[in-house]
Write an enzyme that holds these catalytic residues in place. Sequence first.
Site, PDB file in Angstrom:
ATOM      1  CG  ASP A 238      -1.964   1.027   1.261  1.00 25.59           C
ATOM      2  OD1 ASP A 238      -2.801   1.017   0.345  1.00 25.59           O
ATOM      3  OD2 ASP A 238      -1.976   1.854   2.193  1.00 25.59           O
TER       4      ASP A 238
ATOM      5  CD  GLU B 150      16.328 -12.984   2.927  1.00 25.95           C
ATOM      6  OE1 GLU B 150      15.622 -13.637   3.738  1.00 25.95           O
ATOM      7  OE2 GLU B 150      16.933 -11.940   3.231  1.00 25.95           O
TER       8      GLU B 150
END
Length: 551
Positions: free
Chosen positions: A213, A273
């Site tokens: 957001d 990752e």
Amino acid sequence: MTNPADLSMPSATQDTDWWRGAVIYQIYPRSFQDSNGDGIGDLLGIAQRLPHVASLGVDAVWISPFFKSPMRDFGYDVSDYCDVDPMFGSLADFDILIQTAHRLGLKVLIDLVLSHSSQDHHWFKESRQSKDNEFANWYVWADAKPDGTPPNNWLSIFGGSAWEWDPSRCQYYLHNFLTEQPDLNFHEPKVQEALLNTARFWLDRGVDGFRLDTINFYVHDAQLRDNPPLPPEERNPITAPAVNPYTWQNHLYDKTQPENIEFLRKFRAVLNEYNAAAVGEVGDDQRGLEILGQYTAGDDLMHMSYAFELLSDHVPTPDYITDVMNKIAEVASDGWVCWAFSNHDVPRHITRWKLSDAGARCFTTLMMCLRGSVCLYQGEELALPEADVAFEDLQDPYGKRFWPAFKGRDGCRTPMVWEPNNQNGGFTQGNPWLPVSHEHLNRAVSTQEQDPAAILHHYRRAVAFRRSHPALAKGEIHDLGTSGSILHFIRTEGDVCIFCAFNLNFEPATIAMPEGNWRQIGAELGSAGAAPDGKLHLGPWQPALLIRAKA
């Protein structure tokens, strides 16, 4: 039960580029499906209805916030980033949702609201107590001017000053949205690390990425300089309605600061990752596409960014779409856009653009042919119009503030309609948090499933068409142009070229066939073919879709 951590590990055959050209279905949890009769949608309700989403052929779901919250802004005011609000269920329910989605072949993106928290978050409760405690610098605090007025002229998107006086610290705090949504201070390294750990928490739980957001609101100008005024002729109300004086400023200092890039780079490193992806929302009326290009350039920032140009009130004429796409080619050629026509913050596009069913079908096909990824908003596949919510039923604080010139966002947030045979559309057995629109009931999922001509089936065909042609999902876009009411362009991938033309009007139109050996495709979407005179004669709101191999 499967260990949630196991769900985050990518398989050796996983498509790491799955997000590029993906079709993502947005779910607003309060309004999707209620599983316990309290009138509010929840996580188990979402899991129950995911087969419908999967049947559309989409790649992923984006779930709007379900974290613990006092719900003053309905979940976009987070009081605990690492737990589920009880009204939506529990972490165990979320695990069930993740497993259900993955079993159906759906990725899951969740909505992280990192620019601000709720004032009920324990970080803010501690921060406001004194100027020297552990969390004192976690929010944006500033002294008053000598006359007691706020530190500068920054305005809130929800109206009024972006500063609120706090008597505990005898300072102002910054809030770009509601006063109950204090902005986090991204100049504090501990804040950044805490938010990165929030992302790790959910990635460990099995999510495939995030919708972020207001990503350009993260960092503010440390010098707290005033925003300059914006001349009336330059105002472009996209992120706020025209009746809000927020649109009267050139927002140079309250958002979109250079330091923002470094945090996005850190966030991308965390995503890497886990082989996860993110779409960032950029809110800016003047420089939105430029910021989008900057934030998605290369491979170390955002994967893609949510564009507002087709969420505005501006009816997308051929010339407008051409201008937007050319601007993207100019300022974001190395980036990736995520398109949407509707979402939880704007009136539904069927109403906004005054579309007939034929117009809705044409724009759906067009969206599936544009370069970029796609977000569909729940109920869009049913061609739901904006609901008319009476003032006494309003829940949205934004609408209450600017009524009646701006009626807020509740009209696009009313409950999903699954069946027509009860007044709540199969959404709940209780009293729904917003009234179900009676106009929506005859467009319910079960009704449209039984009608071969219903727009629901057109959405399925359009998504399938995109998936069957890699040039549409991930290819390049060339030769954008207009011919009267017709927008046309070419998509290419490898040796394949697809010519796309769309008559965005209720009158017939004609365009010359492109040179070369083309054949018609997309008959299931109403595509026109070549006429004996060698031209394409398009009926009202009709596409023409042709394919050939490169010479």
